[in-house]
Write an enzyme that holds these catalytic residues in place. Structure first.
Site, PDB file in Angstrom:
ATOM      1  N   LYS A  87     -13.262  -4.529   1.735  1.00  0.00           N
ATOM      2  CA  LYS A  87     -14.196  -3.431   1.611  1.00  0.00           C
ATOM      3  C   LYS A  87     -15.709  -3.800   1.518  1.00  0.00           C
ATOM      4  O   LYS A  87     -16.620  -2.703   1.832  1.00  0.00           O
ATOM      5  CB  LYS A  87     -13.676  -2.907   0.213  1.00  0.00           C
ATOM      6  N   SER A 126      -0.635   4.112   0.704  1.00  0.00           N
ATOM      7  CA  SER A 126      -1.351   5.054   1.600  1.00  0.00           C
ATOM      8  C   SER A 126      -0.552   5.760   2.544  1.00  0.00           C
ATOM      9  O   SER A 126      -0.581   6.719   3.104  1.00  0.00           O
ATOM     10  CB  SER A 126      -2.661   4.414   1.809  1.00  0.00           C
ATOM     11  N   GLY A 168     -15.024  -3.896  -8.258  1.00  0.00           N
ATOM     12  CA  GLY A 168     -15.583  -2.956  -7.137  1.00  0.00           C
ATOM     13  C   GLY A 168     -15.273  -1.359  -7.755  1.00  0.00           C
ATOM     14  O   GLY A 168     -16.058  -0.400  -7.476  1.00  0.00           O
ATOM     15  N   TYR A 181      -2.131   2.124 -11.690  1.00  0.00           N
ATOM     16  CA  TYR A 181      -0.965   3.232 -11.765  1.00  0.00           C
ATOM     17  C   TYR A 181       0.297   2.620 -11.386  1.00  0.00           C
ATOM     18  O   TYR A 181       1.365   3.363 -11.115  1.00  0.00           O
ATOM     19  CB  TYR A 181      -1.307   4.430 -10.525  1.00  0.00           C
ATOM     20  N   ASN A 184     -14.431   2.224   1.513  1.00  0.00           N
ATOM     21  CA  ASN A 184     -12.980   2.484   1.639  1.00  0.00           C
ATOM     22  C   ASN A 184     -12.439   3.345   2.449  1.00  0.00           C
ATOM     23  O   ASN A 184     -11.529   3.511   3.025  1.00  0.00           O
ATOM     24  CB  ASN A 184     -12.400   2.835   0.295  1.00  0.00           C
ATOM     25  N   ASP A 193     -13.885   6.616  -3.455  1.00  0.00           N
ATOM     26  CA  ASP A 193     -13.110   6.097  -4.838  1.00  0.00           C
ATOM     27  C   ASP A 193     -13.912   6.701  -5.795  1.00  0.00           C
ATOM     28  O   ASP A 193     -13.084   7.246  -6.981  1.00  0.00           O
ATOM     29  CB  ASP A 193     -13.119   4.544  -5.004  1.00  0.00           C
ATOM     30  N   SER A 248       0.772  -1.214  -0.097  1.00  0.00           N
ATOM     31  CA  SER A 248      -0.130   0.022  -0.112  1.00  0.00           C
ATOM     32  C   SER A 248       0.961   1.329   0.050  1.00  0.00           C
ATOM     33  O   SER A 248       1.868   1.307   0.805  1.00  0.00           O
ATOM     34  CB  SER A 248      -1.005   0.104   1.339  1.00  0.00           C
ATOM     35  N   GLY A 262     -14.374  -3.662 -17.261  1.00  0.00           N
ATOM     36  CA  GLY A 262     -14.238  -4.105 -16.160  1.00  0.00           C
ATOM     37  C   GLY A 262     -15.472  -3.897 -15.266  1.00  0.00           C
ATOM     38  O   GLY A 262     -16.377  -3.011 -15.657  1.00  0.00           O
ATOM     39  N   ALA A 263     -15.879  -4.636 -14.411  1.00  0.00           N
ATOM     40  CA  ALA A 263     -17.066  -4.755 -13.607  1.00  0.00           C
ATOM     41  C   ALA A 263     -16.868  -4.926 -12.200  1.00  0.00           C
ATOM     42  O   ALA A 263     -17.612  -5.568 -11.357  1.00  0.00           O
ATOM     43  CB  ALA A 263     -18.028  -5.658 -14.244  1.00  0.00           C
TER      44      ALA A 263
END
Ligand code: NAP
Length: 278
Positions: free
Chosen positions: A71, A22, A137, A225, A92, A108, A20, A134-135
């Site tokens: 999540k 974050s 989250g 990313y 989130n 998000d 992560s 895409g489908a």
């Protein structure tokens, strides 16, 4: 004797959590604004989740971010869930309130939209259809915010068709589902194109949907990313599209949480991007 003020704690819970970014981001903001506090990555197993989130406020935590695989579960454990988190089906961000209640939100979609608006300021969501690949989250957060921004039609394709159909039934008839093998057809006249799959991410297969029908006027966003410049974005840039990488979404989704926990709205600029990439 004077009591020392409590140092607010925040963090991110998931499993695994070592990857992560974050903690780098929130620790940078804490230092940049001279605020007391710490942001801690915590690897918490699913079986310990319910107990952990009740203990954290008692240990001085004011809130946490939540990542894979917790999540969705968080919606059933929180006391209050915002409408957007309920619609997306995942949280989130948790805020531990003074009254002991746990408040769950999803930022998000906000992060996705702020990133697009910052990196493609001339983007006009209502100008034409959006194509979303895409489908999972992340796609649900993207679709929710595209609808809110006034996109007239959302074309959606996912490897597992049932997931795309479920998203359509939750979000209504602005969403049209395309077969995975026909995902390239979604690009025709699309003014917004978003890859929400993990394809193109380091260690994953490349995103190979043909882009022959893609207009150079489209704004193309990849949520991936790592790497920053994906093969998909490179191909779209060659066509002449405005391209937007996924790093900004990560930064912008974090800002409202930081403000709720630590009381300062952080600025997202080139220095913030540099710190998180370092
Ligand atoms: P998720 O719920 O697990 O969904 C994964 C999505 O990727 C699904 O649509 C899945 O299709 C698709 N996928 C995975 N491997 C595939 C393959 N080999 N071929 C075709 N499709 C494949 O995950 P998520 O939370 O939505 O995250 C998706 C991506 O968005 C990740 O790369 C994540 O890092 C990124 N993300 C970025 C941000 C940000 O801030 N920039 C925020 C959230 C997510 P199936 O349904 O067929 O499995």
């Amino acid at each position: 004797m004077n009591e020392l003020p409590k140092i607010p704690l925040a963090g991110v819970i998931g499993s695994p959590i070592a990857h992560s970014r974050s903690p780098l981001l929130h620790e940078y903001w804490l230092r940049r604004y001279g605020l007391p506090g710490y942001y801690i990555p915590m690897d918490i197993a699913h079986t310990d989740l319910a107990e952990a989130i009740r203990l954290l406020p008692k240990m001085g935590f004011v809130g946490v971010n939540v990542t894979i695989p917790h999540k969705e579960t968080m919606l059933t454990l929180a006391d209050l869930v915002t409408d957007r988190a309920a619609l997306i089906g995942a949280a989130n961000t948790l805020i531990f309130r003074q009254d002991g209640k746990i408040h769950a939100d999803n930022t998000d979609g906000y992060g996705f939209m702020e990133n697009l608006r910052q990196r493609a300021p001339y983007w006009e969501p209502s100008a034409g259809p959006a194509a979303v690949i895409g489908a999972g989250g992340a796609a649900r957060a993207v679709v929710a915010s595209l609808i809110e921004a006034g996109v007239p039609e959302i074309r959606l394709s996912n490897r597992t068709r049932a997931r795309a159909d479920a998203l359509r039934s939750d979000f209504g008839n602005k969403v049209t589902v395309f077969e995975w093998v026909q995902a390239a057809n979604m690009m025709e006249d699309a003014v917004t194109v978003v890859n929400t799959t993990a394809l193109g991410m380091a260690g994953k297969p490349e995103f190979r949907v043909p882009l022959d029908a893609l207009s150079p006027h489209a704004v193309v966003n990849d949520l991936v990313y790592n790497p920053l410049q994906t093969g998909f974005l490179r191909r779209a840039a060659e066509i002449g599209c405005t391209t937007v990488d996924g790093l900004g979404m990560l930064l912008h989704q974090a800002a409202p949480a930081f403000e709720r926990w630590f009381g300062v709205r952080p600025e997202i600029d080139d220095e913030t991007r540099r710190v998180v990439l370092s």
